[in-house]
Motif scaffolding. Structure first.
Motif, mmCIF file in Angstrom:
data_model
loop_
_atom_site.group_PDB
_atom_site.id
_atom_site.type_symbol
_atom_site.label_atom_id
_atom_site.label_comp_id
_atom_site.label_asym_id
_atom_site.label_seq_id
_atom_site.Cartn_x
_atom_site.Cartn_y
_atom_site.Cartn_z
ATOM 1 N N GLY A 190 1.274 -17.830 -27.059
ATOM 2 C CA GLY A 190 0.089 -17.189 -27.366
ATOM 3 C C GLY A 190 -1.675 -18.153 -26.657
ATOM 4 N N GLN A 191 -1.428 -19.301 -26.523
ATOM 5 C CA GLN A 191 -2.084 -20.216 -25.684
ATOM 6 C C GLN A 191 -2.852 -19.822 -24.177
ATOM 7 N N ASP A 192 -1.678 -19.395 -23.380
ATOM 8 C CA ASP A 192 -1.709 -19.068 -21.996
ATOM 9 C C ASP A 192 -0.624 -18.863 -21.669
ATOM 10 N N GLN A 193 0.520 -17.997 -22.049
ATOM 11 C CA GLN A 193 1.720 -16.699 -21.850
ATOM 12 C C GLN A 193 2.232 -18.180 -20.975
ATOM 13 N N LEU A 194 2.166 -19.050 -20.795
ATOM 14 C CA LEU A 194 3.205 -20.049 -20.073
ATOM 15 C C LEU A 194 2.293 -20.162 -18.649
ATOM 16 N N ILE A 195 1.352 -20.172 -18.287
ATOM 17 C CA ILE A 195 1.024 -20.955 -16.896
ATOM 18 C C ILE A 195 -0.096 -20.565 -17.277
ATOM 19 N N GLY A 196 -0.591 -22.368 -17.234
ATOM 20 C CA GLY A 196 -0.985 -22.785 -16.970
ATOM 21 C C GLY A 196 -1.822 -23.840 -16.063
ATOM 22 N N ASN A 197 -2.497 -24.456 -16.118
ATOM 23 C CA ASN A 197 -3.550 -25.341 -14.177
ATOM 24 C C ASN A 197 -2.254 -26.093 -14.407
ATOM 25 N N ALA A 198 -1.434 -27.253 -14.697
ATOM 26 C CA ALA A 198 -0.445 -27.916 -14.612
ATOM 27 C C ALA A 198 0.962 -28.028 -14.490
ATOM 28 N N ASP A 199 1.729 -26.928 -15.793
ATOM 29 C CA ASP A 199 2.570 -26.844 -15.539
ATOM 30 C C ASP A 199 2.704 -25.101 -15.668
ATOM 31 N N GLY A 200 4.120 -24.894 -16.046
ATOM 32 C CA GLY A 200 4.493 -22.855 -15.960
ATOM 33 C C GLY A 200 6.065 -22.826 -16.659
ATOM 34 N N ALA A 201 5.856 -21.340 -17.268
ATOM 35 C CA ALA A 201 7.635 -21.499 -16.802
ATOM 36 C C ALA A 201 7.608 -20.204 -16.930
ATOM 37 N N LEU A 202 8.277 -19.242 -16.126
ATOM 38 C CA LEU A 202 8.771 -17.995 -16.214
ATOM 39 C C LEU A 202 10.783 -17.706 -16.795
#
Length: 171
Positions: free
Chosen positions: A43-55
């Motif tokens: 909800g916050q950033d679709q799990l695509i952040g500046n420091a981490d992420g997931a797909l």
């Protein structure tokens, strides 16, 4: 095979597949974890952040796992020494079929294409021969052993560290 952003419906799948030792696998079972944090991040950033992420890892339309990346700055100051560390989880019924290797290749391609990081690293349990073979097949270099760095299943376990540099990645 493809990678795509994770949606809220995917979190239920991850929870169903990774919330047990059978689902996560012995080398990836660290106990139960809070999937509400994943839902909040979607909800916050679709799990695509500046420091981490997931797909999500998809085979056709079917989600079969996920790949993650996060910032590591163990080698000095964060502003001069940050790199990505990558991780993967493939649902049990899809393991051993080459999907993990292909998904990690796609993730490294994605990260080197879209972010100006020079180094991508991965750690794996010393007993996880399948992941070691995968990383070596992709061109990662084994750098060494990180002794008793991971608490899992009631004991400390050695980790192996691998890396690939941008100018080595020829895929």
């Amino acid at each position: 095979m493809s990678l795509r952003k994770l949606g809220l419906e995917d979190i239920d799948l991850l929870e169903a597949n990774f919330q047990s030792v059978q689902g996560a696998g012995e080398a990836q079972w660290f106990g139960f974890w809070d999937t509400n944090k994943l839902r909040a991040r979607v909800g916050q950033d679709q799990l695509i952040g500046n420091a981490d992420g997931a797909l999500a890892v998809c085979l056709g339309e079917q989600v079969i796992g996920k790949v993650d990346w996060f910032t590591v700055s163990s080698w000095g100051r964060a502003n001069t020494s940050a790199c990505w560390e990558v991780a993967i989880g493939i649902f049990a019924q899809y393991r051993g079929q080459g999907h993990g290797t292909q998904a990690q290749k796609m993730l490294v391609d994605y990260l080197f294409t879209h972010y100006p990081r020079h180094r991508i690293q991965a750690t794996t349990a010393a007993e996880n021969a399948a992941e070691q073979k995968c990383l070596e097949k992709l061109g990662f270099t084994r750098e060494g052993v990180i002794r008793q760095a991971q608490w899992r299943a009631g004991a400390w376990h050695d980790q192996l560290i691998y890396s690939v540099l941008r100018d080595e990645w020829a895929h």
